[in-house]
Structures are given as C-alpha cells and as structure tokens.
Design a protein around this motif. Structure first.
Motif, PDB file in Angstrom:
ATOM      1  N   GLY A  55       0.779  -1.236   0.000  1.00  0.00           N
ATOM      2  CA  GLY A  55       0.000   0.000   0.000  1.00  0.00           C
ATOM      3  C   GLY A  55       0.804   1.275   0.000  1.00  0.00           C
ATOM      4  N   LEU A  56       2.145   1.179   0.014  1.00  0.00           N
ATOM      5  CA  LEU A  56       2.970   2.387   0.103  1.00  0.00           C
ATOM      6  C   LEU A  56       2.818   3.300  -1.110  1.00  0.00           C
ATOM      7  N   VAL A 155      -8.944   8.827   2.593  1.00  0.00           N
ATOM      8  CA  VAL A 155      -8.532   8.180   3.842  1.00  0.00           C
ATOM      9  C   VAL A 155      -7.338   7.264   3.573  1.00  0.00           C
ATOM     10  N   VAL A 156      -6.251   7.549   4.281  1.00  0.00           N
ATOM     11  CA  VAL A 156      -5.073   6.679   4.266  1.00  0.00           C
ATOM     12  C   VAL A 156      -4.980   6.035   5.642  1.00  0.00           C
ATOM     13  N   VAL A 157      -5.038   4.727   5.690  1.00  0.00           N
ATOM     14  CA  VAL A 157      -4.951   3.990   6.950  1.00  0.00           C
ATOM     15  C   VAL A 157      -3.518   3.533   7.159  1.00  0.00           C
ATOM     16  N   SER A 158      -2.934   3.935   8.281  1.00  0.00           N
ATOM     17  CA  SER A 158      -1.660   3.341   8.716  1.00  0.00           C
ATOM     18  C   SER A 158      -1.920   2.708  10.074  1.00  0.00           C
ATOM     19  N   ASP A 159      -1.662   1.429  10.160  1.00  0.00           N
ATOM     20  CA  ASP A 159      -2.024   0.674  11.362  1.00  0.00           C
ATOM     21  C   ASP A 159      -1.123  -0.548  11.440  1.00  0.00           C
ATOM     22  N   LEU A 167     -11.760  -5.671   5.147  1.00  0.00           N
ATOM     23  CA  LEU A 167     -10.900  -4.497   5.277  1.00  0.00           C
ATOM     24  C   LEU A 167     -11.717  -3.233   5.035  1.00  0.00           C
ATOM     25  N   PRO A 168     -11.324  -2.121   5.629  1.00  0.00           N
ATOM     26  CA  PRO A 168     -12.021  -0.863   5.352  1.00  0.00           C
ATOM     27  C   PRO A 168     -11.796  -0.440   3.908  1.00  0.00           C
ATOM     28  N   GLU A 169     -12.763   0.240   3.331  1.00  0.00           N
ATOM     29  CA  GLU A 169     -12.636   0.690   1.942  1.00  0.00           C
ATOM     30  C   GLU A 169     -11.930   2.043   1.906  1.00  0.00           C
ATOM     31  N   ALA A 170     -10.686   2.038   2.373  1.00  0.00           N
ATOM     32  CA  ALA A 170      -9.871   3.249   2.383  1.00  0.00           C
ATOM     33  C   ALA A 170      -9.222   3.445   1.021  1.00  0.00           C
ATOM     34  N   ASP A 171      -8.694   4.654   0.808  1.00  0.00           N
ATOM     35  CA  ASP A 171      -7.983   4.935  -0.437  1.00  0.00           C
ATOM     36  C   ASP A 171      -6.634   4.239  -0.463  1.00  0.00           C
ATOM     37  N   ALA A 172      -6.068   4.020   0.706  1.00  0.00           N
ATOM     38  CA  ALA A 172      -4.806   3.285   0.810  1.00  0.00           C
ATOM     39  C   ALA A 172      -4.702   2.703   2.215  1.00  0.00           C
ATOM     40  N   ILE A 173      -4.107   1.518   2.314  1.00  0.00           N
ATOM     41  CA  ILE A 173      -3.889   0.862   3.600  1.00  0.00           C
ATOM     42  C   ILE A 173      -2.424   0.449   3.694  1.00  0.00           C
ATOM     43  N   VAL A 174      -1.760   0.919   4.753  1.00  0.00           N
ATOM     44  CA  VAL A 174      -0.378   0.524   5.030  1.00  0.00           C
ATOM     45  C   VAL A 174      -0.383  -0.176   6.381  1.00  0.00           C
ATOM     46  N   ASN A 175      -0.214  -1.492   6.340  1.00  0.00           N
ATOM     47  CA  ASN A 175      -0.265  -2.295   7.557  1.00  0.00           C
ATOM     48  C   ASN A 175       0.529  -3.563   7.298  1.00  0.00           C
ATOM     49  N   SER A 185       8.953  -7.554   9.227  1.00  0.00           N
ATOM     50  CA  SER A 185       8.694  -7.351  10.656  1.00  0.00           C
ATOM     51  C   SER A 185       7.202  -7.131  10.875  1.00  0.00           C
ATOM     52  N   LYS A 186       6.514  -8.183  11.271  1.00  0.00           N
ATOM     53  CA  LYS A 186       5.063  -8.091  11.481  1.00  0.00           C
ATOM     54  C   LYS A 186       4.710  -7.454  12.823  1.00  0.00           C
ATOM     55  N   CYS A 187       5.706  -7.251  13.681  1.00  0.00           N
ATOM     56  CA  CYS A 187       5.421  -6.746  15.020  1.00  0.00           C
ATOM     57  C   CYS A 187       5.804  -5.278  15.179  1.00  0.00           C
ATOM     58  N   VAL A 188       6.001  -4.577  14.084  1.00  0.00           N
ATOM     59  CA  VAL A 188       6.304  -3.148  14.178  1.00  0.00           C
ATOM     60  C   VAL A 188       5.102  -2.427  14.799  1.00  0.00           C
ATOM     61  N   ALA A 189       5.372  -1.438  15.662  1.00  0.00           N
ATOM     62  CA  ALA A 189       4.296  -0.711  16.337  1.00  0.00           C
ATOM     63  C   ALA A 189       3.650   0.296  15.393  1.00  0.00           C
ATOM     64  N   GLY A 190       2.540   0.895  15.845  1.00  0.00           N
ATOM     65  CA  GLY A 190       1.866   1.902  15.028  1.00  0.00           C
ATOM     66  C   GLY A 190       2.765   3.076  14.698  1.00  0.00           C
ATOM     67  N   VAL A 191       3.549   3.537  15.677  1.00  0.00           N
ATOM     68  CA  VAL A 191       4.471   4.650  15.432  1.00  0.00           C
ATOM     69  C   VAL A 191       5.553   4.236  14.442  1.00  0.00           C
ATOM     70  N   GLY A 192       5.939   2.952  14.464  1.00  0.00           N
ATOM     71  CA  GLY A 192       6.922   2.471  13.500  1.00  0.00           C
ATOM     72  C   GLY A 192       6.372   2.436  12.093  1.00  0.00           C
ATOM     73  N   VAL A 193       5.109   2.069  11.945  1.00  0.00           N
ATOM     74  CA  VAL A 193       4.483   2.044  10.618  1.00  0.00           C
ATOM     75  C   VAL A 193       4.447   3.443  10.018  1.00  0.00           C
ATOM     76  N   VAL A 194       4.037   4.430  10.807  1.00  0.00           N
ATOM     77  CA  VAL A 194       3.955   5.786  10.252  1.00  0.00           C
ATOM     78  C   VAL A 194       5.346   6.350   9.995  1.00  0.00           C
ATOM     79  N   PHE A 195       6.337   5.942  10.781  1.00  0.00           N
ATOM     80  CA  PHE A 195       7.723   6.353  10.511  1.00  0.00           C
ATOM     81  C   PHE A 195       8.176   5.813   9.157  1.00  0.00           C
ATOM     82  N   TYR A 196       7.885   4.553   8.888  1.00  0.00           N
ATOM     83  CA  TYR A 196       8.223   3.977   7.581  1.00  0.00           C
ATOM     84  C   TYR A 196       7.474   4.684   6.454  1.00  0.00           C
TER      85      TYR A 196
END
Length: 572
Positions: A55-56, A155-159, A167-175, A185-196
């Motif tokens: 989704g990036l 709507v861009v979902v980062s989670d 899944l939500p019908e967002a314009d983009a999903i980054v998870n 790394s499946k265990c990255v935190a929410g703050v880590g996802v938005v940092f990426y």
C-alpha cells in the motif's frame, strides 16, 4: 491470590566466542536468538527497507499530492502511548516534508470510542479535512472510514493491528499485517508504521524535486518511535530493537523532544542513563494516563511542544493525572482480586480464564486491571467497565498468556456465537471489545469454555525464565552497567534474570511492611549483596534461599554499588 511459580532456565544454543563482548552477555544474547556479534549489533543501516510494505505507492502518492496542492491533512491517532507518539511523529514529519496544513485529532475514549468512528467523523467535519491519515488505528474502523469517504474525504490507513475478515474501503492501507503484505517485521508498532510511511513519502517528494537542499532528517523522530514501540509491548525483533536503540541514543544524548525530556524529569529518570525499562515504567505510563482518564491531546501537545517551559508545564499535568490513575488502579485491582477469589470459591477452583466486571470501574483503567490479574493468576483475563457511569454498554480489555492468542480466541467466540460481540480487535497478547451488558454472561461462558477446550494445562503453570547463575566475580558494578546499556530489553527480548542460592544474613521491612531489604551472601564466598523485594507477599523462607533476580546499579547517595532486584524467593 497468585499462581504458583517455578524457575526455568533458558536454553543457550551454541554461540561465539565473541571478541569484545562480556561472556555473560554472550550467554544472554544467544538465549534470545542473537548467536553472533552481527545479530547483536544494532545498526540503522540494517533496518528493513520500506519497499515491501503493501500500500505504500498509493499512500505516498495521495500524501505527496496533498502536500503539493496545499490540502488539509488531519492525522487521526489513538488514545494510548503508541497512538500519541505516532500522531506526534506524523504531524512533525509531514510538516518537515513541506505540509503546511496539518491538524490532528485523538478520539475521546467515552465520546467517540476507539479509532476513526462515525462519531469522530461527525466532529471532524468542523475541520474541513481533505485527507485523513490514521495512525495506530483504522484497520478495524470500517464504518468510520466509510463515513469519512461519504463526505468526500480521502482516507489513508496506517495501522499495525490484525485485520478482521473485511478491510475498510480506504484509499490506501499501510499495515504489515494486512493480507499479502511482505514486510518482514510483522510486530512493528503503530508509530513504527507511520515512521516507515514518512520515509517512503520523503523519497517520493525528493523524486518530485520538492526539496531545494538535502531532504529533511527524519531520524529526529526516532525518540518518539522508541517510546511508542516500547510502550506498546510489541515484540522486540531485530528491526524493532534497532529502532528503539537508535531512539534511546538520541534520548541519552539529550537530542530529543522537549516533552520527552520533561517527562523524564518529572519521573526522576536521568536522560543520560535512560533505558527501555524507564520508558516502560516511567515515561509511557504518564502519557497513557491522559488517554485513560482525561484527553490524550494533552499528551500529544506535550510531545509537540517546542518551548521547554511549556513542555514542563504539560509534563506536570500528565504526572498529576498519572497519580490519579495509580490510585484508581490500585482500588480496581483490589476489587478484581476479590472478584477472582469469589469465582474460585464458587467453582471450587480457578477457571482457566476469567471475565470480570464491576459497574463502578473506569473504562480507561480496565486494561491495567486485566494485565495485573493476568500476571498474578497466569490466566487470560477480560476486565469490563461501563462506557460511562450508568451505561448498559460495556468496554472490555483482554490480556493473555503465552500460547493463548487472545484476538483469535475472541474471533472463535464470535464465530461460535454470531452477533454476540459487536466489535473487537487486537493482538496475540492484548485485545479490546465492546459488549452490551446483557450479553456479558453469554460472553463469559463462551470465552471460558473456549479456554477450557484449547488451553493446555501446562500453559497455566506460571514460569519465570532465568539466564542461570552468576559467578561470584560477576556480582560487580561493571556487569550491572553493561546490562543496563546492552538492551534494549522488552517484549520478546526480556531483561536478564539470574538465579542463585544465597544465605540470608539480615531481613528488614520497608514501606510499612510492603517491601523487604535483605542482606545476602553467596555460599562459600565472601561476596555479600543487598537484595530488594518489592510487593512482598508476607512469606520469607528462613536461612538458605534460591532467588531469581535482576542485577542493578545502586546509586543512592552516590554510593555507586550494586543491588539485586528480587523477582522470586523460595527455599533452597
């Protein structure tokens, strides 16, 4: 009431020898899967690249267009520490990358519920957003995303939470946990996802020629990433350890947000010695308290503050809220203990899982209650409270033990009893759910029944994993300091615990009998050391004992000594 505990020594696979690492540290690292120096060396250059995050392309394209066209971006965070640090990182990162119209909103726990809800969307209309960026939420917010898009907002979902069947019908999903995402790394935190996400966005904007000079240094956000990652109790795999270690370096060197410096000050933790444990037990609780009892916006404002005096004022407010939270938590834990004891008495034994509810409990503190009971009883626990006083709607917080995936357990109950749980989500070890009060008995029966069917009795034996004994020469200041600096320790990469036999030379009560101070001697050795036992249960084996402990520094009155933090004591 607490579950019986046994000490189990960790298996140490073949390793080393390493050239520049203390032998005890080699043993500790190897027992955690880092069997050579390369696996123990934490370098930012070895971080996983963002490219494999699904989704990036869509997300960065939307955000880049919004920045270039001066659209209003509203960051929607969560009311815990991961959500607060992630929101602050998103706001600061977007502004650094050229966004001029950036706002944020944190849902109120009672008024809006979790994440991007329809109620929050209604309130966001006053901000007239063009694009919403969720942080640490969104993957389960199907109705909220639909409501936002119905208003014409992107709507861009980062989670990072596990998705449900839809899944939500967002314009983009980054998870990283979204179907088909190849991020390692499946265990990255929410703050880590938005940092990426911000790293990838910087690359897109750089490719579009948006920066006159060098691109902004997003490493300045790593202090926030470290705090949010540790606070969310995600597993510290290699990638997360790199992120946390880099953030800790910035914190220790004083190159951090004024708000984090102020939080360390009110907690009495020197920045130069700050550890992941200090984050978990001193900084994170003060941020979390705002979201539990008040409004997490206070916490985000503290993290965003640029003036040190303003940051100190906000940190003092957070410290005061945390004091209220601690008092309320103790009251609720005492009540939960009584409820659990009553359940055990009625049933003749403690069931393999517990569902606890009190109409007077606060919904912001039930997660801490569930966590405390889970630790003491070594069972999955769900604690419920009314959404607000007198409400028939309940909010539950679940905590689990290794080997029992709590979100999957709720999914199994939902499949068995369709419609019983209106909403749930979470991870292997923690989850949240909403429930009508009338459905609580059925939920408790189904949840405990599922635990009885699937929980192996061996998993209910409480264990304390040990890194084995220390030799007499290892009871020294040098090793204690090495252990403090050698982390970051945390979930999945636990702080070292050792076990030895000792002769008890002296015992003194502290804190009105709530804690113990012991003078201990290694048998057959002149080595004596002080041990502290916090939360003493009133029993003390005489004479010779076996103790599990952490080796810690003791700097009280500048004595520069060592002490043992005793985790467990039993007869030798």
């Amino acid at each position: 009431m607490s579950a019986a505990l046994r000490i189990r020594r960790r298996v140490v696979p073949p390793h080393g020898p390493w050239v520049s690492t203390h032998p005890v540290l080699q043993r500790i690292y190897a027992a955690r899967g880092a069997c050579d120096e390369a696996a123990a060396e934490l370098r930012l250059a070895r971080l996983h690249a963002p490219d494999s995050l699904g989704g990036l392309d869509a997300a960065t394209g939307l955000l880049a267009d919004a920045i270039e066209n001066d659209r209003h971006i509203v960051v929607v965070g969560d009311f815990d520490c991961d959500g607060a640090t992630g929101t602050a990182a998103a706001v600061l990162g977007l502004r650094a990358l050229g966004a001029r119209r950036v706002s944020y909103r944190i849902p109120h726990r009672v008024e809006h519920g979790y994440g991007l809800s329809p109620a929050l969307v209604e309130d966001l209309a006053a901000l007239a957003p063009d694009l919403l960026l969720t942080v640490d939420n969104g993957i389960a917010c199907l109705a909220g995303v639909a409501a936002a898009r119905a208003r014409g907002w992107q709507v861009v979902v980062s989670d990072h939470h596990l998705p449900g069947p839809a899944l939500p019908e967002a314009d983009a999903i980054v998870n990283p946990n979204a179907p088909g995402c190849g991020f390692p790394s499946k265990c990255v935190a929410g703050v880590g996802v938005v940092f990426y996400l911000l790293l990838a966005l910087r690359r897109v904007l750089h490719g579009r020629g948006r920066f006159a000079g060098p691109p902004p240094d997003l490493a300045e956000l790593l202090d926030l990433v470290a705090v949010g990652t540790v606070a969310d109790l995600v597993r510290l795999d290699y990638n997360n350890r790199v992120l946390v270690a880099a953030g800790l370096r910035r914190l220790r060197e004083g190159r951090c947000r004024p708000g984090l410096r102020a939080l360390a000050e009110v907690a009495g933790r020197p920045l130069a010695l700050l550890s992941a444990t200090d984050i978990a037990f001193a900084l994170a609780p003060r941020l979390n308290a705002a979201g539990r009892l008040e409004d997490m916006s206070v916490g985000v404002e503290c993290l965003l503050a640029t003036d040190p005096d303003h940051a100190r004022q906000l940190a003092a407010v957070l410290d005061g809220i945390n004091g209220e939270r601690r008092a309320l938590q103790q009251q609720m834990v005492d009540e939960a203990d009584a409820l659990a004891a009553a359940v055990a008495l009625d049933a003749g034994a403690l069931p393999p899982a517990l569902c606890l509810y009190d109409p007077g409990w606060h919904p912001g503190v039930v997660g801490l209650v569930a966590s405390k009971l889970k630790e003491r009883l070594h069972r999955p626990v769900i604690a419920f409270a009314p959404v607000e006083p007198g409400s028939d709607a309940l909010r539950g917080s679940a905590r689990s033990i290794p080997g029992f995936h709590i979100r999957d357990a709720l999914a199994a109950v939902d499949a068995r009893c369709p419609g019983l749980i209106p909403r749930f989500g979470g991870h292997a070890m923690a989850a949240g759910l909403s429930l009508p009060q009338a459905a609580l008995p059925a939920l408790a029966e189904a949840f405990i029944g599922h635990a009885q069917e699937t929980l192996d009795a061996a998993l209910l034996q409480r264990e304390l994993e040990s890194d084995g004994p220390l030799d007499p020469q290892d009871f020294c200041r040098e090793l204690a300091e090495l252990l403090r600096a050698a982390g970051p320790w945390g979930q999945g990469f636990p702080e070292p615990v050792f076990d030895n036999e000792f002769e008890v030379l002296d015992v003194r009560e502290l804190g009105g009998g709530r804690h113990l101070r012991l003078r201990l001697r290694l048998p057959g050795s002149p080595v004596t050391v002080t041990g502290l036992r916090f939360g003493w249960d009133g029993t003390m084996p005489p004479g010779r004992v076996r103790a599990a402990f952490q080796l810690d520094t003791d700097d009280y009155r500048d004595r520069r000594d060592i002490q043992l933090l005793l985790r467990h004591i039993e007869p030798a």
